[in-house]
Design a protein around this motif. Structure first.
Motif, PDB file in Angstrom:
ATOM      1  N   TRP A 276      74.800  95.513  31.607  1.00  0.00           N
ATOM      2  CA  TRP A 276      73.629  95.802  32.431  1.00  0.00           C
ATOM      3  C   TRP A 276      72.826  96.954  31.827  1.00  0.00           C
ATOM      4  N   LYS A 277      73.516  97.963  31.328  1.00  0.00           N
ATOM      5  CA  LYS A 277      72.799  99.087  30.720  1.00  0.00           C
ATOM      6  C   LYS A 277      71.987  98.618  29.515  1.00  0.00           C
ATOM      7  N   THR A 278      72.575  97.731  28.725  1.00  0.00           N
ATOM      8  CA  THR A 278      71.871  97.198  27.559  1.00  0.00           C
ATOM      9  C   THR A 278      70.631  96.428  27.980  1.00  0.00           C
ATOM     10  N   ARG A 279      70.806  95.561  28.945  1.00  0.00           N
ATOM     11  CA  ARG A 279      69.677  94.738  29.383  1.00  0.00           C
ATOM     12  C   ARG A 279      68.568  95.594  30.001  1.00  0.00           C
ATOM     13  N   LEU A 280      68.958  96.532  30.845  1.00  0.00           N
ATOM     14  CA  LEU A 280      67.950  97.366  31.492  1.00  0.00           C
ATOM     15  C   LEU A 280      67.212  98.226  30.476  1.00  0.00           C
ATOM     16  N   ALA A 281      67.909  98.652  29.426  1.00  0.00           N
ATOM     17  CA  ALA A 281      67.247  99.426  28.377  1.00  0.00           C
ATOM     18  C   ALA A 281      66.180  98.600  27.669  1.00  0.00           C
ATOM     19  N   GLN A 282      66.404  97.298  27.553  1.00  0.00           N
ATOM     20  CA  GLN A 282      65.457  96.438  26.843  1.00  0.00           C
ATOM     21  C   GLN A 282      64.164  96.209  27.622  1.00  0.00           C
ATOM     22  N   VAL A 283      64.201  96.381  28.935  1.00  0.00           N
ATOM     23  CA  VAL A 283      62.983  96.184  29.733  1.00  0.00           C
ATOM     24  C   VAL A 283      62.511  97.487  30.369  1.00  0.00           C
ATOM     25  N   ALA A 284      63.119  98.602  29.956  1.00  0.00           N
ATOM     26  CA  ALA A 284      62.786  99.888  30.566  1.00  0.00           C
ATOM     27  C   ALA A 284      61.338 100.262  30.292  1.00  0.00           C
ATOM     28  N   ALA A 285      60.725 100.929  31.256  1.00  0.00           N
ATOM     29  CA  ALA A 285      59.350 101.392  31.093  1.00  0.00           C
ATOM     30  C   ALA A 285      59.287 102.427  29.980  1.00  0.00           C
TER      31      ALA A 285
END
Length: 613
Positions: free
Chosen positions: A237-246
């Motif tokens: 989840w951390k990886t995925r959220l980093a990829q779409v982070a503002a």
């Protein structure tokens, strides 16, 4: 999958990617914020199941539900009410908590504007099973026969899934992915496995089943954690959220052909500033823009009233508004409760769930009141500050915050002022905010030696706005009322204090028979409530007095014998405890009593319970 319209695109991404270096992940989450009011226009980016999604030219009030059904290919997400009541549209949203750890929460897709999902991950009932097997939540629903007609089932499943993921993370299984324990091994003593009936009901509070089949659904919720834990590593989840982070302030602008692409919507911009300075700059240039935090109220303007909101400014991405901080005191709290009264400052983007969880240890008598505030998905999306700034005369938070002596921190272009909540409301739907000014935080006093209660009466037990709400705070000295504050809702055009009633209560002996009579009559006459569909004016006056009496009885039961004398008798204490619980007293046969012999204030509690749910 590729979306059918030019306004969005869906790009496939592997669900098994490895985590980036810690420094890379950190830099993506803490990119410097721009002070520019314009920011940069870009698509809305989030995860939908295992797909990374990029949506261009979305109207500012486009809901997640609309996009999921019409562009995202998610037929399992249903529209039942379009106002956050029925739960048929419930999805699970994953983002990072204050500690940088993934958290999964249930929200209503029907009133969540799509822009609020930027940088997050969304899952529906279509996204949680593997290619080979149902998810344990889904399997529990099958095993317990929890699905009837099936319309509401996906929403129930996702409310259950959010609880499941919370328990899985708390049990420490999230770091290692799927449970390594062999099927059939004993799991009864593992942390997080045991889900009480109350926990299940709380998780399902935002879901309605029109087939009235709640019992098997509750059974499934309680049974779902018995199987081996199943789910991805939390690091994924951390990886995925980093990829779409503002990566800075963002603007999501609708296209010129918005009416053709999204009938019923109008053109506009959705601003997602990342700092207070950027937020101030946007509001300075566009003071008429609509400020949104959780959209649990404004969302209904769009879905039910079909109002054109115009430009939207979202508070949820502003880092400085997402925290809570204990402070040794402030001037307003000192004026209300004395020097040294600590306060808890709660930012404008803090969810109701987090805010109420932080307040509950200090306000244990308000647990039932907090549970009756809307539902779990609404509390996950809405904010305490938003509920206060909205200023609804029948909102649930204002009476309690008025009672505690809360104050609001107002911000405009780097300048702040602190306003007592008493002075914030000027009239119906009117407040003291100036052009370009916004509420940065609420400061909630947490006074020592003060007994606080809050009660509400509504047509439904859950998911309903108050017909009447009353909150009380008493400080006693040697059994007498030394200080008191009363907040009421549903009694006037704005949430209000009851100063005349407070004056009548000062100096009263808690144990004195009949001491409350004058104060009760004063409260009945202090306001001129309306007759409307929720309640008549006469009913509101009577119930407000009943709720004050309920607080008084609870206060008597909690007062030590040396301070309140005869109030310490076992019978009176038991009666007051019943009043505090909200349950109707029972006869020896177990049924609620319908005949009463009234000899004292405490004897009134059976009558009180029958006319005050």
């Amino acid at each position: 999958m590729t979306a059918a319209s030019s306004d969005s695109s869906v790009n496939a991404a592997s669900p098994s990617m490895s985590s980036p270096p810690a420094s890379t992940s950190s830099s993506q989450h803490s990119a410097p914020s721009s002070a520019s009011a314009s920011g940069s226009e870009r698509p809305i980016r989030f995860w939908l199941g295992d797909r990374q999604v990029s949506v261009d030219h979305a109207p500012p009030t486009l809901t997640l539900l609309e996009w999921m059904r019409e562009r995202g290919g998610c037929a399992s997400v249903k529209e039942g009410c379009a106002e956050g009541d029925c739960g048929a549209c419930t999805v699970a949203v994953t983002d990072l908590d204050a500690n940088g750890e993934p958290q999964v929460r249930a929200v209503n897709a029907c009133i969540q504007f799509l822009g609020t999902l930027d940088g997050k991950a969304v899952q529906s009932a279509q996204d949680i099973a593997t290619a080979d097997a149902l998810h344990p939540v889904q399997q529990a629903m099958v095993d317990c026969h929890g699905s009837q007609c099936g319309f509401c089932t996906p929403g129930f499943v996702m409310s259950m899934f959010a609880l499941y993921e919370t328990r899985r993370a708390a049990a420490g299984r999230g770091l290692g992915g799927n449970d390594s324990r062999q099927p059939g091994s004993d799991s009864s003593h593992e942390p997080g496995r045991d889900i009480s009936r109350d926990d299940a009901l709380r998780a399902l509070s935002g879901n309605l089943c029109r087939c009235t089949g709640y019992r098997p659904i509750v059974d499934a919720t309680r049974a779902m954690c018995a199987a081996p834990w199943q789910g991805p590593d939390m690091d994924l989840w951390k990886t995925r959220l980093a990829q779409v982070a503002a990566d800075g302030d963002a603007i999501f602008a609708s296209g010129a052909d918005v009416a053709a692409q999204w009938p019923g919507h109008t053109a506009g911009r959705f601003y997602a500033p990342r700092s207070v300075s950027s937020l101030s700059a946007v509001l300075a240039e566009r003071p008429q823009a609509r400020i949104v935090a959780g959209s649990t109220d404004v969302g209904l303007w769009v879905t039910k009233q079909h109002r054109a909101v115009g430009d939207v400014v979202w508070l949820g991405a502003v880092q400085e508004l997402q925290g809570m901080q204990s402070q040794p005191g402030d001037a307003v709290a000192a004026q209300v409760w004395g020097d040294g009264t600590p306060v808890l400052e709660i930012g404008a983007a803090v969810s109701l769930s987090d805010a109420l969880d932080a307040l509950l240890p200090h306000l244990p008598n308000c647990a039932l009141y907090f549970d009756r505030f809307a539902s779990t998905p609404i509390r996950n999306a809405g904010t305490l500050v938003g509920n206060l700034a909205n200023g609804s005369p029948i909102g649930d938070c204002p009476p309690l915050m008025l009672t505690l002596g809360a104050s609001l921190v107002l911000h405009r272009d780097g300048v702040e002022r602190v306003v007592p909540l008493d002075d914030f409301y000027l009239g119906y739907q009117k407040n003291c905010l100036q052009a370009g000014e916004f509420v940065r935080a609420v400061r909630v006093p947490l006074p020592a030696g003060v007994v606080v209660h809050a009660w509400k009466v509504s047509k439904r037990l859950e998911q309903d706005i108050s017909a009447v709400a009353v909150a009380t705070a008493f400080r006693l000295t040697k059994g007498k009322v030394a200080a008191v504050r009363i907040g009421v809702g549903g009694m006037a055009a704005v949430p209000s204090r009851a100063p005349k009633t407070e004056a009548e209560l000062l100096g009263l002996e808690v144990s004195e028979e009949g001491a409350l009579a004058t104060a009760l009559q004063t409260l009945r006459n202090e306001f001129a409530p309306l007759d409307d569909l929720r309640a008549s004016a006469a009913y509101r006056r009577q119930v407000a007095a009943n709720l004050l009496q309920r607080s008084w009885l609870a206060l008597q039961s909690a007062t030590p014998p040396d301070a309140a004398g005869a109030v310490s008798s076992a019978a009176t204490a038991a009666t007051a405890a019943t009043a505090a619980s909200g349950a109707a007293p029972s006869t020896p046969s177990g049924r609620a009593s319908s005949t009463h012999s009234v000899h004292s204030l405490a004897d009134l509690s059976p009558i009180l319970m029958e006319i005050t749910p």
